[in-house]
Write an enzyme that holds these catalytic residues in place. Structure first.
Site, PDB file in Angstrom:
ATOM      1  CB  ALA A  52      -0.432  -0.366   0.937  1.00  0.00           C
ATOM      2  CG  ASP A  53       2.843   5.268  -1.534  1.00  0.00           C
ATOM      3  OD1 ASP A  53       4.363   4.288  -1.002  1.00  0.00           O
ATOM      4  OD2 ASP A  53       2.808   6.249  -1.640  1.00  0.00           O
TER       5      ASP A  53
END
Length: 173
Positions: A52-53
């Site tokens: 994730a980011d």
């Protein structure tokens, strides 16, 4: 996710985020999450991996994590008394199964009108320096936020509802 009973191992991907070409915010966070997930999945091919980011976008400008107090002050000043978008991309994959799903979630956030004293004070805490946009809604930075439209957990850094739904869709849980 651990509160939901999932057993996790947290690994840092250490990818060079600058090597991921900039694109529209939703596409960019999806690309970042995919690269992170793929990097970890190579060393854990039989495991499900979540990458994730999260980014903050205002005036078509991506605000990363401030490195200095000056950058923190600049970010908070830019965000004061206006709206911005928080985008999180996440990828869930398992290499040996050949399965991968990537999604992006957007949440709109509006800051209150911040005084210079509030900006200076908050920038003097440790909180802004490891968070996109230079604030943590889940911590001291909650006082900055006037309103939010969309996923609260997305602003924290991982859209839990959407991740859990995807885990169910994939038959992982």
């Amino acid at each position: 996710l651990e509160q939901a009973g999932l057993v996790l191992e947290i690994l840092v991907s250490n990818i060079d985020e600058n090597a991921v070409p900039l694109s529209r915010p939703k596409d960019y966070v999806k690309d970042l999450s995919r690269v992170k997930a793929d990097h970890i999945a190579k060393s854990r091919p039989n495991h499900w991996v979540i990458g994730a980011d999260t980014i903050v976008v205002v005036d078509d400008l991506i605000l990363g994590k401030p490195k200095t107090r000056k950058e923190s002050i600049q970010m908070l000043t830019r965000l004061s008394n206006r709206g911005h978008s928080v985008f999180t991309g996440f990828t869930i994959c398992c290499h040996t199964r050949g399965e991968s799903i990537t999604k992006a979630i957007e949440t709109d956030v509006v800051f209150k009108n911040l005084s210079q004293e509030e900006i200076q004070w908050y920038s003097a805490t440790d909180e802004p320096y490891d968070k996109a946009g230079g604030y943590g809604i889940q911590g001291i930075g909650a006082f900055l936020v006037r309103e939010i439209s969309g996923s609260y957990s997305n602003v924290v850094g991982l859209p839990i509802c959407e991740v859990m739904e995807t885990l169910v869709t994939l038959g992982i849980i």
